[in-house]
Design an enzyme around this catalytic site. Structure first.
Site, mmCIF file in Angstrom:
data_model
loop_
_atom_site.group_PDB
_atom_site.id
_atom_site.type_symbol
_atom_site.label_atom_id
_atom_site.label_comp_id
_atom_site.label_asym_id
_atom_site.label_seq_id
_atom_site.Cartn_x
_atom_site.Cartn_y
_atom_site.Cartn_z
ATOM 1 N N ALA A 1 57.367 13.251 17.798
ATOM 2 C CA ALA A 1 56.982 12.506 18.938
ATOM 3 C C ALA A 1 58.078 12.415 19.723
ATOM 4 C CB ALA A 1 56.338 11.261 18.613
ATOM 5 N N GLU B 1 59.934 8.924 10.097
ATOM 6 C CA GLU B 1 59.861 7.821 11.042
ATOM 7 C C GLU B 1 60.540 6.390 10.413
ATOM 8 O OE1 GLU B 1 57.390 10.057 10.246
ATOM 9 O OE2 GLU B 1 56.116 10.251 12.186
ATOM 10 N N GLU C 1 52.184 15.736 11.532
ATOM 11 C CA GLU C 1 51.088 15.038 11.756
ATOM 12 C C GLU C 1 50.089 16.068 12.551
ATOM 13 O OE1 GLU C 1 53.003 11.684 13.589
ATOM 14 O OE2 GLU C 1 52.020 10.411 11.840
ATOM 15 N N GLY D 1 55.660 13.543 14.348
ATOM 16 C CA GLY D 1 54.351 14.019 15.086
ATOM 17 C C GLY D 1 54.091 15.430 14.757
HETATM 18 N N1 CAA Z 1 62.351 13.898 20.458
HETATM 19 C C1 CAA Z 1 62.977 13.908 21.612
HETATM 20 N N2 CAA Z 1 64.041 14.764 21.579
HETATM 21 C C2 CAA Z 1 64.181 15.582 20.311
HETATM 22 C C3 CAA Z 1 63.345 15.533 19.349
HETATM 23 C C4 CAA Z 1 62.356 14.406 19.472
HETATM 24 N N3 CAA Z 1 61.533 13.934 18.188
HETATM 25 N N4 CAA Z 1 63.990 16.346 18.248
HETATM 26 C C5 CAA Z 1 64.767 17.001 18.873
HETATM 27 N N5 CAA Z 1 65.081 16.538 20.081
HETATM 28 C C6 CAA Z 1 66.031 17.120 20.904
HETATM 29 C C7 CAA Z 1 67.493 16.584 20.584
HETATM 30 O O1 CAA Z 1 67.643 15.230 21.107
HETATM 31 C C8 CAA Z 1 68.504 17.607 21.352
HETATM 32 O O2 CAA Z 1 68.313 17.279 22.943
HETATM 33 P P1 CAA Z 1 69.933 17.558 23.741
HETATM 34 O O3 CAA Z 1 70.440 18.930 23.243
HETATM 35 O O4 CAA Z 1 69.705 17.009 24.894
HETATM 36 O O5 CAA Z 1 70.797 16.708 22.823
HETATM 37 C C9 CAA Z 1 67.593 19.063 21.526
HETATM 38 O O6 CAA Z 1 66.329 18.561 21.094
HETATM 39 C C10 CAA Z 1 68.018 19.803 19.843
HETATM 40 O O7 CAA Z 1 67.917 18.931 18.846
HETATM 41 P P2 CAA Z 1 69.314 18.986 17.908
HETATM 42 O O8 CAA Z 1 70.367 19.250 18.646
HETATM 43 O O9 CAA Z 1 69.097 17.616 17.193
HETATM 44 O O10 CAA Z 1 68.875 20.214 17.265
HETATM 45 P P3 CAA Z 1 69.391 20.249 15.450
HETATM 46 O O11 CAA Z 1 68.975 21.874 15.179
HETATM 47 O O12 CAA Z 1 70.931 19.908 15.434
HETATM 48 O O13 CAA Z 1 68.505 19.292 14.544
HETATM 49 C C11 CAA Z 1 66.285 18.340 13.967
HETATM 50 C C12 CAA Z 1 66.986 19.790 14.441
HETATM 51 C C13 CAA Z 1 66.749 18.273 12.514
HETATM 52 C C14 CAA Z 1 64.877 18.626 13.972
HETATM 53 C C15 CAA Z 1 66.424 17.273 14.836
HETATM 54 O O14 CAA Z 1 66.577 17.544 16.299
HETATM 55 C C16 CAA Z 1 65.860 15.913 14.685
HETATM 56 O O15 CAA Z 1 66.139 15.302 13.374
HETATM 57 N N6 CAA Z 1 64.894 15.531 15.232
HETATM 58 C C17 CAA Z 1 64.162 14.445 15.223
HETATM 59 C C18 CAA Z 1 62.796 14.425 14.232
HETATM 60 C C19 CAA Z 1 62.406 13.306 13.964
HETATM 61 O O16 CAA Z 1 63.057 12.263 13.912
HETATM 62 N N7 CAA Z 1 61.069 13.333 14.248
HETATM 63 C C20 CAA Z 1 60.153 12.290 14.267
HETATM 64 C C21 CAA Z 1 59.883 11.401 15.501
HETATM 65 S S1 CAA Z 1 59.152 9.947 15.562
HETATM 66 C C22 CAA Z 1 57.442 10.247 15.298
HETATM 67 O O17 CAA Z 1 56.863 11.700 15.340
HETATM 68 C C23 CAA Z 1 56.561 9.323 15.399
HETATM 69 C C24 CAA Z 1 55.206 9.650 15.222
HETATM 70 O O18 CAA Z 1 54.589 9.690 14.303
HETATM 71 C C25 CAA Z 1 54.150 9.378 16.408
#
Ligand code: CAA
Length: 259
Positions: free
Chosen positions: A65, A133, A113, A110
Site C-alpha cells: 500500500a 507492516e 495481499e 498490500g
Molecule cells: N509506498 C510508496 N512508495 C513506495 C513504496 C510504497 N509501498 N514502495 C516503494 N516506493 C517508492 C520509493 O519511495 C521510491 O520512491 P522515490 O524514488 O521517490 O524515492 C521508489 O518507489 C523506488 O523504491 P526504492 O528506491 O525503495 O527501491 P529499492 O529497489 O531500493 O527497494 C523495496 C525496493 C525493497 C520494495 C523498497 O521500496 C521497500 O521496502 N518498499 C516498501 C515495502 C513495504 O514496506 N510495503 C508495505 C507497505 S504497508 C502495507 O502494504 C499496508 C497494508 O497491508 C495495507
C-alpha cells in the site's frame, strides 16, 4: 476504459491486468485501488473473458500500500483506507472467474495481499514476498492477517507477519504460498498457458468450483458438502454440461459456450 495506473488487455478469453505505477514500484494508493475496482467490474461484465492474470510492470508486482498516502492518516482515514483495500480485494476474490497472480517481483504488504486474493500464484525467480507492516508500525490491512494463515498455516503466517521477514520465491514455494516458480522471461508465458488451459474448460463449471471451494472453506463439512451438491445440480441446467458429456460420448471436439 482508460486507466492511469492500470493496463487492461483482453487477449481472446484471458484478461491481463497490469498494475503500472512505476514511480512508486506499483504501490497501491487510493486512486489505483479505485481503478482496480473498476477494472474488476469491466472484467466481470465481459462474457468473453473466462480467466484473468494480474501482474506488475517493471521490477515490482506491487511494493505494498502507498506509504506516502498512509503516513498522515488519522484513525478514521486508516479505517477508510483499510476498508477500501479489503472491499476491492474481496471483490477480486469473489469474482466469478479464476484469477492468476503472475508475481514478477516485489509482492510486499498490500502486494502480497493482492496476490493472496487471487486463486493461483505463479512467481518468477525474482519475486519477493512478505508482510513488512509491523516494521512501519501498522498491521497488514488488506487481508494479510487472514489470508496468509489460511494459505500457509498459522505458525508460518505468524512468523512472517511478526518478523516482517521478506522471503524469496523458492521459500514461498516451499511454504505453499505459490504454486510454481519460473524464470522471469517465462512468467507471462506460463501464466497465459495456465489461464488458457482453464479457459478451455466449461466456464460456468470453473466459476462454480471457485465459489464452492471459497465458500466451503468458511463452512463446516456437512454444510460445505451440501453446497457442493447444490452447485453440482446447477451444472445440469447448463448447455455446456450437455454438450461436454455428449462430446465425450460421441468422441467429438468439445466446444463450450459459457451457457
Ligand atoms: N509506498 C510508496 N512508495 C513506495 C513504496 C510504497 N509501498 N514502495 C516503494 N516506493 C517508492 C520509493 O519511495 C521510491 O520512491 P522515490 O524514488 O521517490 O524515492 C521508489 O518507489 C523506488 O523504491 P526504492 O528506491 O525503495 O527501491 P529499492 O529497489 O531500493 O527497494 C523495496 C525496493 C525493497 C520494495 C523498497 O521500496 C521497500 O521496502 N518498499 C516498501 C515495502 C513495504 O514496506 N510495503 C508495505 C507497505 S504497508 C502495507 O502494504 C499496508 C497494508 O497491508 C495495507
Amino acid at each position: 476504459m482508460e486507466y492511469k495506473n492500470i493496463v487492461l488487455q483482453m487477449e481472446d478469453k484471458v484478461a491481463v491486468l497490469t498494475i503500472s505505477r512505476p514511480k512508486a514500484l506499483n504501490a497501491l494508493n487510493s486512486e489505483t485501488l479505485k481503478e482496480l475496482d473498476l477494472a474488476i467490474d469491466e472484467i466481470a461484465n465481459d462474457d468473453k473473458i473466462y480467466a484473468v492474470i494480474i501482474t506488475g510492470a517493471g521490477k515490482a508486482f506491487v511494493a505494498g500500500a502507498d506509504i506516502t498516502e498512509m503516513k498522515d492518516l488519522d484513525v478514521m482515514g486508516g479505517r477508510r483506507f483499510g476498508n477500501l483495500g479489503n472491499k476491492v480485494f474481496r471483490k477480486l476474490e469473489t469474482l466469478e472467474k479464476p484469477v492468476i497472480a503472475a508475481v514478477n517481483g516485489f509482492a510486499l504488504g498490500g502486494g502480497c495481499e493482492l496476490s493472496m486474493a487471487c486463486d493461483i500464484r505463479i512467481a518468477s525467480v525474482k519475486a519477493k514476498f512478505g508482510q513488512p507492516e509491523v516494521g512501519l508500525g501498522i498491521t497488514p490491512g488488506f487481508g494479510g492477517t487472514q489470508r496468509l494463515s489460511r494459505l500457509v498455516g498459522l505458525g508460518m503466517a505468524k512468523e512472517l507477519i511478526y518478523t516482517a521477514k521478506i522471503i524469496n520465491a523458492e521459500e514461498a514455494l516451499r511454504i505453499g504460498l505459490v504454486n510454481k516458480v519460473v524464470a522471469l522471461e517465462d512468467l507471462l508465458v506460463e501464466a497465459k498457458a495456465l489461464a488458457n488451459t482453464i479457459a478451455g474448460q466449461a466456464p460456468i463449471a470453473v466459476s462454480l468450483c471457485k465459489a464452492a471451494i471459497n465458500k466451503g472453506m468458511q463452512l463446516d463439512i456437512d454444510s460445505a458438502l451440501s453446497y457442493e451438491s447444490e452447485i453440482f445440480g446447477e451444472c445440469f441446467s447448463t448447455e455446456d454440461q450437455s454438450s461436454g458429456m455428449t462430446a465425450f460420448i460421441e468422441k467429438t471436439e468439445k466446444c463450450f459456450k459459457n451457457k
